[in-house]
Enzyme design. Structure first.
Site, PDB file in Angstrom:
ATOM      1  CE  LYS A  16      14.225 -32.424 -20.383  1.00 62.71           C
ATOM      2  NZ  LYS A  16      13.008 -33.036 -19.438  1.00 62.71           N
TER       3      LYS A  16
ATOM      4  CG  ASP B 225       8.152 -31.700 -24.517  1.00 60.40           C
ATOM      5  OD1 ASP B 225       7.630 -30.787 -23.308  1.00 60.40           O
ATOM      6  OD2 ASP B 225       8.494 -32.426 -23.970  1.00 60.40           O
TER       7      ASP B 225
ATOM      8  NE  ARG C 293       5.413 -32.140 -12.722  1.00 63.28           N
ATOM      9  CZ  ARG C 293       4.529 -32.036 -11.453  1.00 63.28           C
ATOM     10  NH1 ARG C 293       4.602 -30.724 -10.511  1.00 63.28           N
ATOM     11  NH2 ARG C 293       4.060 -32.703 -11.338  1.00 63.28           N
TER      12      ARG C 293
ATOM     13  NE  ARG D 232       3.892 -31.433 -15.620  1.00 63.82           N
ATOM     14  CZ  ARG D 232       5.443 -31.689 -15.957  1.00 63.82           C
ATOM     15  NH1 ARG D 232       6.352 -30.698 -16.244  1.00 63.82           N
ATOM     16  NH2 ARG D 232       6.462 -33.147 -16.770  1.00 63.82           N
TER      17      ARG D 232
ATOM     18  CB  CYS E 139       4.638 -28.335 -12.255  1.00 62.11           C
ATOM     19  SG  CYS E 139       5.363 -27.762 -13.968  1.00 62.11           S
TER      20      CYS E 139
ATOM     21  CB  VAL F 176      -0.383 -32.171 -23.518  1.00 62.13           C
ATOM     22  CG1 VAL F 176       0.223 -32.817 -22.372  1.00 62.13           C
ATOM     23  CG2 VAL F 176      -0.757 -32.281 -25.194  1.00 62.13           C
TER      24      VAL F 176
HETATM   25  N1  EPU Z   1      -1.661 -36.390 -15.797  1.00 59.95           N
HETATM   26  C1  EPU Z   1      -2.719 -36.296 -14.839  1.00 59.95           C
HETATM   27  N2  EPU Z   1      -2.481 -37.577 -14.149  1.00 59.95           N
HETATM   28  C2  EPU Z   1      -1.569 -38.095 -13.836  1.00 59.95           C
HETATM   29  C3  EPU Z   1      -0.477 -37.946 -15.477  1.00 59.95           C
HETATM   30  C4  EPU Z   1      -0.078 -37.426 -16.205  1.00 59.95           C
HETATM   31  O1  EPU Z   1      -3.240 -36.622 -15.332  1.00 59.95           O
HETATM   32  O2  EPU Z   1      -0.968 -38.845 -13.314  1.00 59.95           O
HETATM   33  C5  EPU Z   1      -1.818 -35.230 -17.148  1.00 59.95           C
HETATM   34  C6  EPU Z   1      -1.068 -34.087 -16.863  1.00 59.95           C
HETATM   35  O3  EPU Z   1      -1.262 -32.976 -16.271  1.00 59.95           O
HETATM   36  C7  EPU Z   1      -0.777 -33.644 -18.334  1.00 59.95           C
HETATM   37  C8  EPU Z   1      -1.360 -34.703 -18.669  1.00 59.95           C
HETATM   38  O4  EPU Z   1      -1.840 -35.841 -18.717  1.00 59.95           O
HETATM   39  O5  EPU Z   1      -2.032 -32.777 -18.527  1.00 59.95           O
HETATM   40  C9  EPU Z   1      -0.323 -35.433 -19.819  1.00 59.95           C
HETATM   41  O6  EPU Z   1       1.400 -35.337 -18.984  1.00 59.95           O
HETATM   42  P1  EPU Z   1       2.378 -36.701 -18.940  1.00 59.95           P
HETATM   43  O7  EPU Z   1       2.177 -37.034 -17.889  1.00 59.95           O
HETATM   44  O8  EPU Z   1       2.454 -37.338 -20.104  1.00 59.95           O
HETATM   45  O9  EPU Z   1       3.703 -35.269 -18.682  1.00 59.95           O
HETATM   46  P2  EPU Z   1       4.719 -36.096 -17.735  1.00 59.95           P
HETATM   47  O10 EPU Z   1       5.083 -37.389 -17.735  1.00 59.95           O
HETATM   48  O11 EPU Z   1       4.813 -35.198 -16.616  1.00 59.95           O
HETATM   49  C10 EPU Z   1       6.914 -35.844 -20.267  1.00 59.95           C
HETATM   50  C11 EPU Z   1       7.490 -35.090 -20.345  1.00 59.95           C
HETATM   51  C12 EPU Z   1       7.775 -33.960 -20.814  1.00 59.95           C
HETATM   52  C13 EPU Z   1       6.377 -33.856 -21.570  1.00 59.95           C
HETATM   53  C14 EPU Z   1       5.152 -34.375 -21.243  1.00 59.95           C
HETATM   54  C15 EPU Z   1       3.685 -34.455 -22.509  1.00 59.95           C
HETATM   55  C16 EPU Z   1       9.237 -36.250 -19.482  1.00 59.95           C
HETATM   56  C17 EPU Z   1      10.316 -36.093 -17.858  1.00 59.95           C
HETATM   57  N3  EPU Z   1       9.123 -35.377 -19.053  1.00 59.95           N
HETATM   58  O12 EPU Z   1       6.233 -35.110 -18.506  1.00 59.95           O
HETATM   59  O13 EPU Z   1       8.539 -32.883 -20.817  1.00 59.95           O
HETATM   60  O14 EPU Z   1       6.122 -32.400 -22.041  1.00 59.95           O
HETATM   61  O15 EPU Z   1       5.719 -36.132 -21.277  1.00 59.95           O
HETATM   62  O16 EPU Z   1       4.754 -35.218 -24.047  1.00 59.95           O
HETATM   63  O17 EPU Z   1       9.556 -37.627 -19.962  1.00 59.95           O
HETATM   64  C18 EPU Z   1       9.865 -31.070 -21.260  1.00 59.95           C
HETATM   65  O18 EPU Z   1      10.140 -31.651 -21.574  1.00 59.95           O
HETATM   66  O19 EPU Z   1      10.323 -30.060 -20.668  1.00 59.95           O
HETATM   67  C19 EPU Z   1       8.694 -31.760 -20.272  1.00 59.95           C
HETATM   68  C20 EPU Z   1       7.653 -31.380 -19.529  1.00 59.95           C
END
Ligand code: EPU
Length: 429
Positions: free
Chosen positions: A22, A308, A93, A122, A117, A330
Site C-alpha cells: 500500500k 507498523d 493522509r 502527524r 489522526c 515514531v
Molecule cells: N513528522 C513531522 N513533520 C512532518 C512529517 C512527519 O513531525 O512534516 C513526524 C510524524 O509526526 C511522526 C514522524 O515524523 O512522528 C514520522 O512520520 P512520517 O512522516 O514518516 O509518517 P508518514 O509518512 O505520514 C508513513 C506511512 C505510515 C508509517 C510511517 C512511519 C505512508 C502512506 N504511510 O507515514 O504508514 O507508519 O510512514 O513508517 O507511507 C500504515 O501503513 O499503517 C501507516 C500509518
C-alpha cells in the site's frame, strides 16, 4: 458497518501470496501527476486507500484505467484542477503527496491540511519547509495549504529533514524531479517504499541517486515520460501473517515477498523462538513446541523495527512466556490497541510511549473496536488465538490496508467471517 467475527482455534498453516505494498502504491500512483504520458503500475493491492487515491486523481483530471490483473494505467495529460479537497484528504493522509507533484508541474497546489489522526498529531511541516526551500510560496488559508511558484519553476535546494519522514521525503523527491538544478535531501527516509518510488521516477526519466541511504540527490530534468512499474511486496502485510502463524503455533510459507525488507521483524521472530527459512522471494516460518519467548521492541525508521508492526508484536508478547518492553518512538499515540487487548485479558501496563507486557497463557474473546489500520490487524489476530468468539467492529480501518485479510486467513485454516453491517443492524432491530 461491517464486522469481523473471529473464533480462536488451532494453528494457522499453509501458504499465501503477499500483495503489493500500500505505502509504495499510493505515491507511485500520485507520481503519475508528473507526466503527460501513460504510467502503468502493476501489482496494485485491492484496498480502500487505492480507491480513495483513484478518486483523488480522478477529481484532479487524471484518467485511470484498471485491468482485471489490478494494473492501473494513468493519463495526466488533462489535469484541470490542482485542489485536493478536505473530504478526501481527511480520509487518507497520504493525499498530502499530491502537494509536491502539482507544485512542480503546474506551479500551484491547494491541498487541505490533513488534521488530527488516531495515532498522533502527524504534522506536515517538513513537506511545507521542503517546498519553501525550493522557492514555492506557501500560505495556509481556510484549512488549505496553498503553494504557488509565481509562474517560475521550483529550484533545487539542500534540504535537511529535522525528523525522518517517509511521505515528506517522497513529496520533496517527486517535486525535485522537475525542478531547476540539484536538490539534496539530508536525513532522508530509507524505507523500501522510498526506493521503489525513486526506481519508478528514474524509469520515467528522472535523475535520482542515493535512495535507500540517508542522503538523496535529485538532478531536475525538463520533463518525465511514461513507464511500466511493478509495486514491491507489502512488508507489513507479510510481517502480520508471520506473527499470525507464530502466535497460533502454526507454520506458514509466504510467497512474493522480499525477505531483506523484513530483517528487523525476522530477527525478533527468531528471538521469540520461531524457525525461519527464506529464499529470494519467499519466507517459511515454523513455531517451537513450547510457548514463544517475549521480545523487547523499539520502533524507529527503517532499517530498524517498523512502527507498523508494533501492535502485532504487543500481541505476540501478550501471549508469550515472560515480560517484555515495547517502546514506540515514531508516533506519540499509537497504543489504542492496548486498551482493547486488556479487555481480552492481556496484562499490559502503559507508561507514556512504553508498554510493559507480561505474557498470559491465553486471551479470551470480547467485543472489540478497531481504531487504526495496524491496531485492527492486531485485534483480528488476537481474536484468532483467544478463547471464544471475538467480534471486531469498525473494520473499515483494516480494509484500507489489508487485501482480503479474512480470505487469506481462512486459507490458512482460520475461523473468521465478515458480517455485513446491514445484516447485524436488521438482526438487532
Ligand atoms: N513528522 C513531522 N513533520 C512532518 C512529517 C512527519 O513531525 O512534516 C513526524 C510524524 O509526526 C511522526 C514522524 O515524523 O512522528 C514520522 O512520520 P512520517 O512522516 O514518516 O509518517 P508518514 O509518512 O505520514 C508513513 C506511512 C505510515 C508509517 C510511517 C512511519 C505512508 C502512506 N504511510 O507515514 O504508514 O507508519 O510512514 O513508517 O507511507 C500504515 O501503513 O499503517 C501507516 C500509518
Amino acid at each position: 458497518m461491517d464486522k469481523l467475527i473471529a473464533t480462536g482455534g488451532g494453528p494457522l498453516k499453509g501458504r499465501i501470496r503477499i500483495s503489493g505494498a500500500k505505502n509504495a502504491a499510493l505515491p507511485l500512483m500520485i507520481a503519475s501527476l508528473l507526466t503527460d504520458d501513460t504510467l502503468r503500475i502493476s501489482n496494485i493491492p485491492h484496498l480502500h486507500d487505492i480507491t480513495t487515491t483513484m478518486e483523488l486523481l480522478g477529481q484532479l483530471g487524471v484518467r485511470l484505467q484498471v485491468d482485471e490483473k489490478l494494473a492501473i494505467e494513468t493519463d495526466a495529460s488533462g489535469v484541470g484542477s490542482v485542489r485536493a479537497p478536505y473530504d478526501l484528504v481527511k480520509t487518507m493522509r497520504a493525499s498530502i503527496l499530491v502537494l509536491g507533484p502539482l507544485t512542480a508541474r503546474f506551479g500551484r497546489a491547494e491541498v487541505s491540511l490533513p488534521g488530527g489522526c488516531a495515532i498522533g498529531s502527524r504534522p506536515v511541516n517538513l513537506h511545507i519547509k521542503g517546498l519553501k526551500s525550493m522557492g514555492a510560496e506557501i500560505r495556509i488559508e481556510n484549512g488549505y495549504i496553498i503553494a504557488d511558484t509565481g509562474g517560475s519553476k521550483l529550484r533545487g535546494a539542500r534540504i535537511f529533514m529535522d525528523m525522518i519522514s517517509v511521505t515528506g521525503t517522497e513529496n520533496i523527491m517527486m517535486a525535485a524531479t522537475l525542478a531547476e538544478g540539484v536538490t539534496t535531501i539530508e536525513n532522508a527516509a530509507r524505507e523500501p517504499e522510498v526506493v521503489d518510488l525513486a526506481d519508478c521516477l528514474n524509469a520515467m526519466g528522472a535523475n535520482i541517486s542515493g535512495a535507500g541511504s540517508d542522503e538523496i540527490m535529485i538532478e531536475g530534468v525538463e520533463r518525465l515520460h511514461g513507464a511500466d512499474h511493478r509495486v514491491i511486496p507489502d512488508r507489513v502485510e507479510a510481517g502480520t501473517f508471520l506473527v499470525a502463524a507464530a502466535i497460533s503455533g502454526g507454520e506458514i510459507r509466504i510467497n512474493d515477498v522480499i525477505p531483506r525488507h523484513l530483517e528487523a521483524v525476522l530477527d525478533k521472530l527468531r528471538e521469540a523462538g520461531c524457525g525461519l527459512k527464506s529464499g529470494e522471494d519467499w519466507i517459511e516460518l515454523t513455531t517451537p513446541e513450547s510457548r514463544l519467548r517475549s521480545v523487547n521492541i523499539r520502533t524507529a525508521p527503517y532499517p530498524a523495527f517498523p512502527t507498523d508492526m508494533q501492535a502485532q508484536f504487543v500481541l505476540l508478547n501478550s501471549v508469550a512466556d515472560s515480560t517484555a518492553t515495547v517502546v514506540e518512538t515514531v508516533f506519540e499515540n499509537r497504543y489504542m490497541h492496548v486498551h482493547e487487548l486488556q479487555r481480552m485479558g492481556a496484562n499490559i501496563e502503559l507508561d507514556g510511549n512504553t508498554a510493559v507486557i507480561k505474557g498470559v497463557k491465553s486471551l479470551y474473546a470480547a467485543p472489540v473496536m478497531a481504531t487504526d489500520l495496524r491496531a485492527s490487524a492486531c485485534l483480528v489476530l488476537a481474536g484468532l488465538v483467544a478463547r471464544g468468539e471475538t467480534t471486531i467492529d469498525r473494520i473499515y480501518h483494516i480494509d484500507r490496508g489489508y487485501h482480503c485479510i479474512e480470505e487469506k486467513l481462512a486459507q490458512l485454516g482460520a475461523s473468521i467471517r465478515r458480517v455485513p453491517g446491514y445484516y447485524l443492524e436488521r438482526r438487532s432491530a
